[in-house]
Design a protein around this motif. Sequence first.
Motif, PDB file in Angstrom:
ATOM      1  N   ALA A  63       8.472  -8.876   2.850  1.00  0.00           N
ATOM      2  CA  ALA A  63       8.116  -7.465   2.681  1.00  0.00           C
ATOM      3  C   ALA A  63       9.098  -6.782   1.742  1.00  0.00           C
ATOM      4  O   ALA A  63      10.265  -7.144   1.679  1.00  0.00           O
ATOM      5  CB  ALA A  63       8.155  -6.763   4.043  1.00  0.00           C
ATOM      6  N   GLY A  64       8.611  -5.797   1.027  1.00  0.00           N
ATOM      7  CA  GLY A  64       9.467  -4.914   0.231  1.00  0.00           C
ATOM      8  C   GLY A  64       8.893  -3.519   0.393  1.00  0.00           C
ATOM      9  O   GLY A  64       7.825  -3.228  -0.143  1.00  0.00           O
ATOM     10  N   HIS A  65       9.533  -2.698   1.205  1.00  0.00           N
ATOM     11  CA  HIS A  65       9.023  -1.356   1.514  1.00  0.00           C
ATOM     12  C   HIS A  65       9.895  -0.332   0.800  1.00  0.00           C
ATOM     13  O   HIS A  65      11.088  -0.235   1.062  1.00  0.00           O
ATOM     14  CB  HIS A  65       9.019  -1.126   3.033  1.00  0.00           C
ATOM     15  N   THR A  66       9.265   0.419  -0.109  1.00  0.00           N
ATOM     16  CA  THR A  66      10.024   1.332  -0.975  1.00  0.00           C
ATOM     17  C   THR A  66       9.979   2.759  -0.448  1.00  0.00           C
ATOM     18  O   THR A  66       8.910   3.250  -0.069  1.00  0.00           O
ATOM     19  CB  THR A  66       9.417   1.323  -2.396  1.00  0.00           C
ATOM     20  N   LEU A  67      11.144   3.408  -0.462  1.00  0.00           N
ATOM     21  CA  LEU A  67      11.244   4.811  -0.027  1.00  0.00           C
ATOM     22  C   LEU A  67      11.950   5.594  -1.113  1.00  0.00           C
ATOM     23  O   LEU A  67      12.912   5.085  -1.700  1.00  0.00           O
ATOM     24  CB  LEU A  67      12.100   4.921   1.240  1.00  0.00           C
ATOM     25  N   GLU A 125       0.830  -1.213   0.000  1.00  0.00           N
ATOM     26  CA  GLU A 125       0.000   0.000   0.000  1.00  0.00           C
ATOM     27  C   GLU A 125       0.861   1.259   0.000  1.00  0.00           C
ATOM     28  O   GLU A 125       0.373   2.349  -0.333  1.00  0.00           O
ATOM     29  CB  GLU A 125      -0.909   0.023   1.243  1.00  0.00           C
ATOM     30  N   GLY A 126       2.127   1.108   0.439  1.00  0.00           N
ATOM     31  CA  GLY A 126       3.000   2.289   0.533  1.00  0.00           C
ATOM     32  C   GLY A 126       3.429   2.541   1.979  1.00  0.00           C
ATOM     33  O   GLY A 126       3.765   3.671   2.348  1.00  0.00           O
ATOM     34  N   LYS A 127       3.466   1.466   2.777  1.00  0.00           N
ATOM     35  CA  LYS A 127       3.804   1.592   4.205  1.00  0.00           C
ATOM     36  C   LYS A 127       5.189   2.209   4.401  1.00  0.00           C
ATOM     37  O   LYS A 127       5.384   3.071   5.252  1.00  0.00           O
ATOM     38  CB  LYS A 127       3.745   0.205   4.884  1.00  0.00           C
ATOM     39  N   GLY A 128       6.164   1.727   3.585  1.00  0.00           N
ATOM     40  CA  GLY A 128       7.537   2.215   3.733  1.00  0.00           C
ATOM     41  C   GLY A 128       7.604   3.721   3.588  1.00  0.00           C
ATOM     42  O   GLY A 128       8.193   4.418   4.415  1.00  0.00           O
ATOM     43  N   LYS A 129       6.978   4.235   2.540  1.00  0.00           N
ATOM     44  CA  LYS A 129       6.998   5.682   2.299  1.00  0.00           C
ATOM     45  C   LYS A 129       6.418   6.435   3.494  1.00  0.00           C
ATOM     46  O   LYS A 129       6.996   7.419   3.965  1.00  0.00           O
ATOM     47  CB  LYS A 129       6.195   6.027   1.030  1.00  0.00           C
ATOM     48  N   ILE A 142      -2.703  12.189   2.344  1.00  0.00           N
ATOM     49  CA  ILE A 142      -2.921  11.778   0.958  1.00  0.00           C
ATOM     50  C   ILE A 142      -1.574  11.841   0.242  1.00  0.00           C
ATOM     51  O   ILE A 142      -0.907  12.882   0.253  1.00  0.00           O
ATOM     52  CB  ILE A 142      -3.965  12.681   0.268  1.00  0.00           C
ATOM     53  N   SER A 143      -1.191  10.715  -0.348  1.00  0.00           N
ATOM     54  CA  SER A 143       0.090  10.660  -1.058  1.00  0.00           C
ATOM     55  C   SER A 143      -0.188  10.726  -2.555  1.00  0.00           C
ATOM     56  O   SER A 143      -1.062  10.026  -3.059  1.00  0.00           O
ATOM     57  CB  SER A 143       0.791   9.353  -0.685  1.00  0.00           C
ATOM     58  N   VAL A 144       0.553  11.588  -3.254  1.00  0.00           N
ATOM     59  CA  VAL A 144       0.295  11.784  -4.686  1.00  0.00           C
ATOM     60  C   VAL A 144       1.529  11.504  -5.544  1.00  0.00           C
ATOM     61  O   VAL A 144       1.621  11.964  -6.680  1.00  0.00           O
ATOM     62  CB  VAL A 144      -0.247  13.206  -4.974  1.00  0.00           C
ATOM     63  N   SER A 150      -3.324   8.008  -5.550  1.00  0.00           N
ATOM     64  CA  SER A 150      -4.469   8.513  -6.332  1.00  0.00           C
ATOM     65  C   SER A 150      -3.989   9.053  -7.670  1.00  0.00           C
ATOM     66  O   SER A 150      -4.716   9.009  -8.664  1.00  0.00           O
ATOM     67  CB  SER A 150      -5.171   9.651  -5.600  1.00  0.00           C
ATOM     68  N   ASP A 151      -2.754   9.573  -7.688  1.00  0.00           N
ATOM     69  CA  ASP A 151      -2.194  10.155  -8.915  1.00  0.00           C
ATOM     70  C   ASP A 151      -2.177   9.162 -10.081  1.00  0.00           C
ATOM     71  O   ASP A 151      -2.182   9.564 -11.243  1.00  0.00           O
ATOM     72  CB  ASP A 151      -0.765  10.666  -8.658  1.00  0.00           C
ATOM     73  N   VAL A 152      -2.176   7.879  -9.760  1.00  0.00           N
ATOM     74  CA  VAL A 152      -2.144   6.851 -10.817  1.00  0.00           C
ATOM     75  C   VAL A 152      -3.408   6.940 -11.689  1.00  0.00           C
ATOM     76  O   VAL A 152      -3.389   6.608 -12.866  1.00  0.00           O
ATOM     77  CB  VAL A 152      -1.984   5.448 -10.169  1.00  0.00           C
TER      78      VAL A 152
HETATM   79  P1  GDP Z   1       4.833  -1.200   0.968  1.00  0.00           P
HETATM   80  O1  GDP Z   1       5.241  -2.617   0.850  1.00  0.00           O
HETATM   81  O2  GDP Z   1       3.496  -1.025   1.611  1.00  0.00           O
HETATM   82  O3  GDP Z   1       5.880  -0.331   1.628  1.00  0.00           O
HETATM   83  O4  GDP Z   1       4.673  -0.651  -0.531  1.00  0.00           O
HETATM   84  P2  GDP Z   1       5.679  -0.941  -1.767  1.00  0.00           P
HETATM   85  O5  GDP Z   1       6.912  -0.149  -1.577  1.00  0.00           O
HETATM   86  O6  GDP Z   1       5.824  -2.397  -1.998  1.00  0.00           O
HETATM   87  O7  GDP Z   1       4.803  -0.424  -2.995  1.00  0.00           O
HETATM   88  C1  GDP Z   1       4.388   0.887  -3.093  1.00  0.00           C
HETATM   89  C2  GDP Z   1       4.952   1.452  -4.401  1.00  0.00           C
HETATM   90  O8  GDP Z   1       4.263   2.641  -4.742  1.00  0.00           O
HETATM   91  C3  GDP Z   1       6.411   1.856  -4.314  1.00  0.00           C
HETATM   92  O9  GDP Z   1       7.008   1.648  -5.564  1.00  0.00           O
HETATM   93  C4  GDP Z   1       6.356   3.338  -3.966  1.00  0.00           C
HETATM   94  O10 GDP Z   1       7.511   4.047  -4.375  1.00  0.00           O
HETATM   95  C5  GDP Z   1       5.155   3.767  -4.747  1.00  0.00           C
HETATM   96  N1  GDP Z   1       4.355   4.856  -4.166  1.00  0.00           N
HETATM   97  C6  GDP Z   1       4.094   5.111  -2.854  1.00  0.00           C
HETATM   98  N2  GDP Z   1       3.213   6.119  -2.733  1.00  0.00           N
HETATM   99  C7  GDP Z   1       2.919   6.514  -3.985  1.00  0.00           C
HETATM  100  C8  GDP Z   1       2.027   7.510  -4.523  1.00  0.00           C
HETATM  101  O11 GDP Z   1       1.330   8.210  -3.807  1.00  0.00           O
HETATM  102  N3  GDP Z   1       1.972   7.612  -5.883  1.00  0.00           N
HETATM  103  C9  GDP Z   1       2.712   6.832  -6.705  1.00  0.00           C
HETATM  104  N4  GDP Z   1       2.591   7.003  -8.010  1.00  0.00           N
HETATM  105  N5  GDP Z   1       3.549   5.892  -6.238  1.00  0.00           N
HETATM  106  C10 GDP Z   1       3.647   5.726  -4.896  1.00  0.00           C
END
Ligand code: GDP
Length: 421
Positions: free
Chosen positions: A40-44, A15-19, A409-411, A331-333
């Motif tokens: 897990a793979g958390h992307t920042l 969902e974007g937990k890492g960010k 809200i993340s965009v 949401s930007d997607v």
């Molecule tokens: P996590 O496992 O919950 O931490 O999420 P992931 O890192 O596996 O997947 C989320 C992906 O969406 C990553 O590639 C992030 O860089 C990306 N991401 C996070 N927030 C946003 C957002 O608001 N918009 C877009 N376009 N990408 C995002």
Amino acid sequence: MKKVDVILGLQWGDEGKGKVVDVLTPNYEVVARFQGGPNAGHTLEFGGEKYVLRSIPSGIFQGGKTNIIGGGVVLDAILFRAEAEELAKSGHDLTRQLAISKKAHLILPTHRILDAALEAAKGSAKIGTTGKGIGPTYTDKVSRSGMRVGDLLSPDFERIYAAAKARHERMLRSLNYEYDITELERQWFEAVEYLKRFRILDSEYFINEALTEGKSVLAEGAQGTLLDVDFGSYPFVTSSNTVCAGACTGLGVAPKNIGEVYGIFKAYCTRVGSGPFPTELFDETGDALCRIGHEFGAVTGRKRRCGWLDLVALKYSIMINGVTQLIMMKSDVMNDFETIRVATAYEIGGERTEHFPYTITDDLRPVYTDFEGWRCDLRGCRSYDEFPEAFRRYVEFIERETGVPVKIISVGPDRAETIVR
Ligand code: GDP
Ligand code: IMO
Ligand code: MG
């Protein structure tokens, strides 16, 4: 005394937990992962760089914080070492910022092989695991034959390892599974030595004492509620409790000491691996979500299945976790979508329900509410007021339906692309 705030996924992970953990960390002194492992793979993303964390908490880049790998986590020493060395290369020395719970269970080389062997034995009924040995390691934990990080400090370490390996090898023989463990085992023994450089501690004492001293603690979940072993789409789930209660058992925090529960969801849905997905799209819209959202697994590179937001599932997840604040991602997607659909109920065998069912059968049909798309680039917006009205209608509909405010809200993937209301 402070309380622990928890951040967790409300869908099928990613969902974007890492960010969000990275964004919220400046408000906390301690960040602790409470369950899961390198599945897990958390992307920042920040400063033009991108990092993927698997076992190390996502608070690691905001200097001066203590990051803890909690007792509910399963740790693969080889993958942990690779992750830590990669961060060290980019100038992040972890030894002072990271501590590991003695109670975290170790993923052994044979656990990884067993994961592959058990999946192969399931044939077309396979779970589609990440192949990281998660299921077999948690199985050993629950059957009281696991190895813990604290065992590294025991003179009996090699004896405990040999007994576990012999048991796993008997299972692998009965599954007729061919494997060669020599190289993996060599790497593993080197990697467990490497682990000893880190502070190995009774993390439940560390965290509770921090709370008593008035320090703030953020608990970071992995996976998502619909992958929870008790409440997810069983048996297509992971092997840990991804829900809020998992923060209590994974960190040793009493339920009364849980504060805010941040629930993260994407403005649509994704799932990787097998299992039911009521709002999955098999058409061009699904392909567009995947393409624009870069929906490929951070760990396995697998294409993520995509579909519309499912409010039946979201409300179920909010209920199980006691979510106090919602965080909406990506949401930007859907910036260019003409119409955006949200499932608000299911029809099962002609009967309408708003409950997430015990099993999801082929006769389930989502009932959709349609929204006009906002047709503009949200990535430029830096406050809620700057959002177009059509987008605000979408957000406010979700708030009304769930009864929980959408606070962040993340965009976009970057740290800076985050609107806090
Ligand atoms: P996590 O496992 O919950 O931490 O999420 P992931 O890192 O596996 O997947 C989320 C992906 O969406 C990553 O590639 C992030 O860089 C990306 N991401 C996070 N927030 C946003 C957002 O608001 N918009 C877009 N376009 N990408 C995002
Ligand atoms: P993060 O923390 C998405 C899925 C796998 C598979 C099932 C069981 O990045 O959100 P496992 O290896 O845990 O035994 O696999 O769970 N899965 C995830 N899906 N994000 C994850 O983590 C996941 N971790 C496991 O694809 O369907
Ligand atoms: Mg992920």
